[in-house]
Design a protein around this motif. Structure first.
Motif, PDB file in Angstrom:
ATOM      1  N   ALA A 154       0.844  -1.191   0.000  1.00  0.00           N
ATOM      2  CA  ALA A 154       0.000   0.000   0.000  1.00  0.00           C
ATOM      3  C   ALA A 154       0.882   1.243   0.000  1.00  0.00           C
ATOM      4  O   ALA A 154       1.959   1.256   0.604  1.00  0.00           O
ATOM      5  N   ILE A 155       0.415   2.268  -0.705  1.00  0.00           N
ATOM      6  CA  ILE A 155       1.090   3.566  -0.761  1.00  0.00           C
ATOM      7  C   ILE A 155       0.026   4.635  -0.568  1.00  0.00           C
ATOM      8  O   ILE A 155      -1.052   4.567  -1.173  1.00  0.00           O
ATOM      9  N   THR A 156       0.340   5.647   0.240  1.00  0.00           N
ATOM     10  CA  THR A 156      -0.548   6.794   0.405  1.00  0.00           C
ATOM     11  C   THR A 156       0.162   8.021  -0.164  1.00  0.00           C
ATOM     12  O   THR A 156       1.334   8.267   0.133  1.00  0.00           O
ATOM     13  N   PHE A 157      -0.554   8.752  -1.001  1.00  0.00           N
ATOM     14  CA  PHE A 157      -0.066   9.990  -1.597  1.00  0.00           C
ATOM     15  C   PHE A 157      -0.838  11.136  -0.948  1.00  0.00           C
ATOM     16  O   PHE A 157      -2.073  11.118  -0.948  1.00  0.00           O
ATOM     17  N   VAL A 158      -0.134  12.120  -0.404  1.00  0.00           N
ATOM     18  CA  VAL A 158      -0.775  13.261   0.252  1.00  0.00           C
ATOM     19  C   VAL A 158      -0.440  14.515  -0.543  1.00  0.00           C
ATOM     20  O   VAL A 158       0.740  14.790  -0.833  1.00  0.00           O
ATOM     21  N   CYS A 159      -1.483  15.298  -0.892  1.00  0.00           N
ATOM     22  CA  CYS A 159      -1.284  16.550  -1.628  1.00  0.00           C
ATOM     23  C   CYS A 159      -0.659  17.574  -0.692  1.00  0.00           C
ATOM     24  O   CYS A 159      -1.266  17.966   0.303  1.00  0.00           O
ATOM     25  N   GLU A 160       0.565  17.999  -1.013  1.00  0.00           N
ATOM     26  CA  GLU A 160       1.262  18.974  -0.177  1.00  0.00           C
ATOM     27  C   GLU A 160       1.063  20.402  -0.662  1.00  0.00           C
ATOM     28  O   GLU A 160       1.191  21.347   0.107  1.00  0.00           O
ATOM     29  N   ARG A 161       0.782  20.565  -1.964  1.00  0.00           N
ATOM     30  CA  ARG A 161       0.503  21.891  -2.515  1.00  0.00           C
ATOM     31  C   ARG A 161      -0.348  21.753  -3.773  1.00  0.00           C
ATOM     32  O   ARG A 161      -0.432  20.673  -4.369  1.00  0.00           O
ATOM     33  N   GLU A 162      -0.957  22.843  -4.171  1.00  0.00           N
ATOM     34  CA  GLU A 162      -1.814  22.839  -5.367  1.00  0.00           C
ATOM     35  C   GLU A 162      -0.995  22.491  -6.598  1.00  0.00           C
ATOM     36  O   GLU A 162       0.187  22.799  -6.674  1.00  0.00           O
ATOM     37  N   GLY A 163      -1.653  21.880  -7.536  1.00  0.00           N
ATOM     38  CA  GLY A 163      -0.987  21.548  -8.791  1.00  0.00           C
ATOM     39  C   GLY A 163      -1.645  20.360  -9.447  1.00  0.00           C
ATOM     40  O   GLY A 163      -2.647  19.815  -8.963  1.00  0.00           O
ATOM     41  N   SER A 164      -1.082  19.986 -10.570  1.00  0.00           N
ATOM     42  CA  SER A 164      -1.552  18.831 -11.318  1.00  0.00           C
ATOM     43  C   SER A 164      -0.421  17.807 -11.301  1.00  0.00           C
ATOM     44  O   SER A 164       0.715  18.125 -11.668  1.00  0.00           O
ATOM     45  N   TYR A 165      -0.720  16.586 -10.878  1.00  0.00           N
ATOM     46  CA  TYR A 165       0.300  15.561 -10.696  1.00  0.00           C
ATOM     47  C   TYR A 165      -0.134  14.271 -11.390  1.00  0.00           C
ATOM     48  O   TYR A 165      -1.325  13.985 -11.498  1.00  0.00           O
ATOM     49  N   GLU A 166       0.861  13.518 -11.830  1.00  0.00           N
ATOM     50  CA  GLU A 166       0.570  12.210 -12.423  1.00  0.00           C
ATOM     51  C   GLU A 166       1.357  11.146 -11.678  1.00  0.00           C
ATOM     52  O   GLU A 166       2.580  11.242 -11.550  1.00  0.00           O
ATOM     53  N   ILE A 167       0.642  10.157 -11.186  1.00  0.00           N
ATOM     54  CA  ILE A 167       1.273   8.984 -10.580  1.00  0.00           C
ATOM     55  C   ILE A 167       1.516   8.007 -11.729  1.00  0.00           C
ATOM     56  O   ILE A 167       0.570   7.628 -12.427  1.00  0.00           O
ATOM     57  N   PRO A 168       2.773   7.616 -11.971  1.00  0.00           N
ATOM     58  CA  PRO A 168       3.069   6.760 -13.124  1.00  0.00           C
ATOM     59  C   PRO A 168       2.373   5.402 -13.045  1.00  0.00           C
ATOM     60  O   PRO A 168       2.047   4.914 -11.963  1.00  0.00           O
ATOM     61  N   GLU A 169       2.180   4.813 -14.223  1.00  0.00           N
ATOM     62  CA  GLU A 169       1.607   3.464 -14.258  1.00  0.00           C
ATOM     63  C   GLU A 169       2.585   2.476 -13.644  1.00  0.00           C
ATOM     64  O   GLU A 169       3.784   2.744 -13.541  1.00  0.00           O
ATOM     65  N   MET A 170       2.058   1.340 -13.227  1.00  0.00           N
ATOM     66  CA  MET A 170       2.876   0.273 -12.654  1.00  0.00           C
ATOM     67  C   MET A 170       2.649  -0.991 -13.477  1.00  0.00           C
ATOM     68  O   MET A 170       1.509  -1.374 -13.729  1.00  0.00           O
ATOM     69  N   ARG A 171       3.750  -1.625 -13.864  1.00  0.00           N
ATOM     70  CA  ARG A 171       3.699  -2.840 -14.680  1.00  0.00           C
ATOM     71  C   ARG A 171       4.195  -4.032 -13.858  1.00  0.00           C
ATOM     72  O   ARG A 171       5.199  -3.927 -13.152  1.00  0.00           O
ATOM     73  N   PHE A 172       3.481  -5.133 -13.975  1.00  0.00           N
ATOM     74  CA  PHE A 172       3.832  -6.361 -13.264  1.00  0.00           C
ATOM     75  C   PHE A 172       3.914  -7.494 -14.281  1.00  0.00           C
ATOM     76  O   PHE A 172       2.926  -7.823 -14.931  1.00  0.00           O
ATOM     77  N   GLN A 173       5.110  -8.070 -14.430  1.00  0.00           N
ATOM     78  CA  GLN A 173       5.321  -9.173 -15.357  1.00  0.00           C
ATOM     79  C   GLN A 173       5.430 -10.484 -14.592  1.00  0.00           C
ATOM     80  O   GLN A 173       5.883 -10.507 -13.452  1.00  0.00           O
TER      81      GLN A 173
END
Length: 178
Positions: free
Chosen positions: A143-162
């Motif tokens: 599990a990962i939690t992402f917390v918005c620290e400031r205004e903006g537009s953000y992209e969390i990259p895709e994750m690949r599992f082989q």
């Protein structure tokens, strides 16, 4: 008799050596007789590990005929548009992977993220393996939690599992979209 099964999961390609090791035990020849100590040295074991074609070098590859992946976001993500959050809001991702004949500790950890403007807080993984009459089923939840620290537009990259399916001789992949 008593036997122990040792499982080996090569994490890199090439010729690998499992060095010899000492085995010691005591055994009685009958009820009430004094135990006799025994000791011997195993022979080294050499393994030639190969990567299937198309595998990303340097990563951990799971080899199984049965792989499952579940992922969920909190709060729940609806549609393909961006998620609307405020500064201080959190977005959490939980990823569960399961495979037959593979312990959960063999799954690679989730990628390490560093996104300027987002606090990234990975939790310790939960590994829950089950053995039923000799059949191993591995399970790992990250599990990962992402917390918005400031205004903006953000992209969390895709994750690949082989994973490699040795029965069908197929390199398969699942993706959690960005």
């Amino acid at each position: 008799g008593l036997s122990y099964t040792l499982l080996f999961y090569p994490q890199r390609e090439g010729r690998l050596e499992i060095p010899s090791f000492e085995v010691r035990y005591t055994a009685s020849t009958g009820y009430g007789s004094a135990p006799t100590p025994f000791q011997f040295q195993t022979s080294p074991l050499f393994v030639d590990a190969r990567l299937p074609p198309g595998v990303d070098r340097g990563g951990l590859l799971v080899t199984t005929g049965s792989f499952e992946l579940e992922s969920s976001w909190t709060p729940r993500i609806a549609g393909d548009g961006p998620v609307q959050l405020k500064v201080g809001d959190a977005l959490s991702l939980e990823v569960t992977r399961r495979a037959e004949e593979v312990p959960g500790m063999v799954f690679a950890p989730l990628p390490v993220f560093s996104i300027d403007g987002l606090g990234v807080y990975p939790a310790s993984p939960a590994v829950n393996d089950r053995i039923n009459r000799g059949a191993l089923s591995g399970n790992r939840t990250d599990a990962i939690t992402f917390v918005c620290e400031r205004e903006g537009s953000y992209e969390i990259p895709e994750m690949r599992f082989q994973w490699w399916d040795p029965d069908r001789e197929v390199l398969a992949e699942r993706v959690i979209p960005s």
